[in-house]
Design an enzyme around this catalytic site. Structure first.
Site, PDB file in Angstrom:
ATOM      1  N   SER A 202      56.043  52.304  28.577  1.00 43.04           N
ATOM      2  CA  SER A 202      56.413  50.822  28.251  1.00 43.04           C
ATOM      3  C   SER A 202      57.447  50.536  26.449  1.00 43.04           C
ATOM      4  O   SER A 202      58.348  51.001  26.878  1.00 43.04           O
ATOM      5  CB  SER A 202      55.320  49.846  27.581  1.00 43.04           C
ATOM      6  OG  SER A 202      54.997  48.208  26.853  1.00 43.04           O
ATOM      7  N   HIS A 229      56.994  48.631  31.682  1.00 46.56           N
ATOM      8  CA  HIS A 229      56.665  47.279  31.212  1.00 46.56           C
ATOM      9  C   HIS A 229      57.760  45.877  30.918  1.00 46.56           C
ATOM     10  O   HIS A 229      59.175  46.241  29.538  1.00 46.56           O
ATOM     11  CB  HIS A 229      55.741  47.037  29.606  1.00 46.56           C
ATOM     12  CG  HIS A 229      54.375  47.863  30.518  1.00 46.56           C
ATOM     13  ND1 HIS A 229      53.852  47.838  29.131  1.00 46.56           N
ATOM     14  CD2 HIS A 229      53.988  47.744  31.438  1.00 46.56           C
ATOM     15  CE1 HIS A 229      52.463  47.366  29.758  1.00 46.56           C
ATOM     16  NE2 HIS A 229      52.501  47.918  30.922  1.00 46.56           N
ATOM     17  N   ASP A 325      47.245  50.301  28.780  1.00 44.28           N
ATOM     18  CA  ASP A 325      47.832  49.976  29.979  1.00 44.28           C
ATOM     19  C   ASP A 325      47.848  51.630  30.992  1.00 44.28           C
ATOM     20  O   ASP A 325      48.693  52.584  30.347  1.00 44.28           O
ATOM     21  CB  ASP A 325      49.227  49.609  30.229  1.00 44.28           C
ATOM     22  CG  ASP A 325      49.207  48.750  32.015  1.00 44.28           C
ATOM     23  OD1 ASP A 325      48.469  49.095  32.632  1.00 44.28           O
ATOM     24  OD2 ASP A 325      50.469  48.674  32.502  1.00 44.28           O
TER      25      ASP A 325
END
Length: 383
Positions: A202, A229, A325
């Site tokens: 991310s 992301h 995540d």
């Protein structure tokens, strides 16, 4: 002490709005505003902010040039604001190349559907960057932390020059009590057979992925799934950029793609990427997924699908990023017998996602970014 923030934008409305949001958080303080890139360069030197928020298109000096000059003279964590267009994506990627660490959409409704969530996310991003100490690659060897019952489970091969840092003491206290510490020089390849490499990331991911993938040879023997992301408008431009820089092929993933060696498939922004068992390598499926999911794409979803498709024959790596995540998907992969690695804390922009898998005892190694490509290739180079 509050994190000092410099807000840079040629729009008086946007400067005022961002300043209000930043100052609402008691841990943040706007210490100055600049209306163009040249003012930003000057004020970065004068005010020594801990974080800078930066627009891209400005008079006198644009944001990309300003980022480059600031990082050369007064290195500071910089958060870019970008429009969600193809041109905006390209400019933001240029800014990240220049040294910016993170980006957010300039329209607050594109940050989150709920206004309060958008404000909270902006504050969180600024605070995360404020805690970041700009990273300088290490040159000396240290140790790797190997988590598990045996070295063969760690599944890695690294040259003596590899610097792979263990997690911090606070994280280490949460790690498996059976953890063993070993010198880098003593680690050898597991000889394990793999069918795919998966990388989830991310915040800080675009630069990390570029650094890793540009080191891969054209004949890398496995398909690679990339879960970053990123907004939907950005992933086509990012895939195109990586493809132009790498020896391997890089493309935005599409439903029906049959996995092939030496090709990296980037999960489309706003969608979920899944892999299904089909033939010897597998086939991709891109779906909208659950509207309530926090991340689109989600590392957890792709990792979980790979655990079902490939079982133990996966190398999964969790890179820099905010949040957790990837932890549950990595847990499923580990249960199936796959190998999980994490980026080390010192080289992360935000040590959230890698810390989540490391502190849960899921990852077997924490490795510095500058050595990650070498380590992956050593472990997975067998066809």
């Amino acid at each position: 002490m509050a994190t000092k923030v410099l807000v840079v934008d040629d729009s008086s409305f946007f400067r005022r709005r961002v300043s209000e949001i930043v100052n609402q958080d008691p841990d943040l303080e706007v210490v100055g505003v600049a209306v163009n890139g040249q003012e930003a360069v000057d004020m970065a030197a004068q005010l020594k902010p801990q974080v800078i928020t930066m627009d891209i298109e400005m008079p006198v000096m644009d944001g990309i040039t300003a980022v480059r000059k600031i990082m050369a003279a007064n290195p500071t964590p910089i958060l870019m604001f970008s429009s969600l267009t193809h041109d905006g994506a390209k400019a933001t990627l240029d800014a990240l190349d220049a040294g910016a660490l993170d980006f957010l959409p300039k329209r607050f409704e594109d940050i989150a559907s709920n206004k309060d969530d958008a404000i909270k996310l902006l504050q969180q991003r600024v605070k995360a960057l404020g805690r970041r100490r700009l990273y300088k690659p290490r040159t000396s060897s240290t140790t790797s932390r190997v988590v598990g019952s045996s070295l063969s489970n760690a599944a890695t091969s690294v040259k003596p020059s590899l610097s792979a840092r263990s997690t911090t003491a606070s994280s280490a206290s949460q790690l498996n009590s059976a953890s063993n510490s070993t010198s880098v020089a003593s680690i050898r390849a597991s000889g394990k057979k793999y069918k795919a490499l998966l990388i989830g990331t991310s915040t800080g991911g675009p630069v990390a992925l570029q650094k890793i993938l540009t080191a891969f040879p054209a004949n890398y023997p496995h398909p690679i799934l990339l879960i970053q992301h990123m907004p939907a408008a950005f992933t086509p431009a990012f895939a195109s950029r990586l493809n132009s820089l790498c020896k391997i092929e890089v493309k935005e993933a599409q439903t029906g793609d049959v996995l092939k060696p030496g090709c990296a498939y980037l999960a489309p922004g706003g969608m979920q990427l899944m892999v299904e068992k089909s033939g010897s390598l597998g086939r991709l499926k891109v779906i909208a997924g659950n509207a309530d999911m926090n991340y689109k794409p989600s590392v957890d979803i792709t990792f979980a699908s790979a655990s079902k498709a490939f079982g133990s024959e996966v190398m999964a790596v969790v890179l820099t990023g905010m949040g957790a995540d990837g932890r549950e998907g990595a847990r499923m992969l580990k249960t199936a017998g796959s190998t999980i690695w994490a980026q080390d804390e010192a080289s992360c922009v935000v040590y959230g996602m890698p810390q989540a898998v490391a502190s849960a005892g899921i990852s077997s190694l924490s490795i510095a970014l500058e050595n990650m490509a070498e380590a992956i290739i050593k472990e997975t180079a067998r066809g």
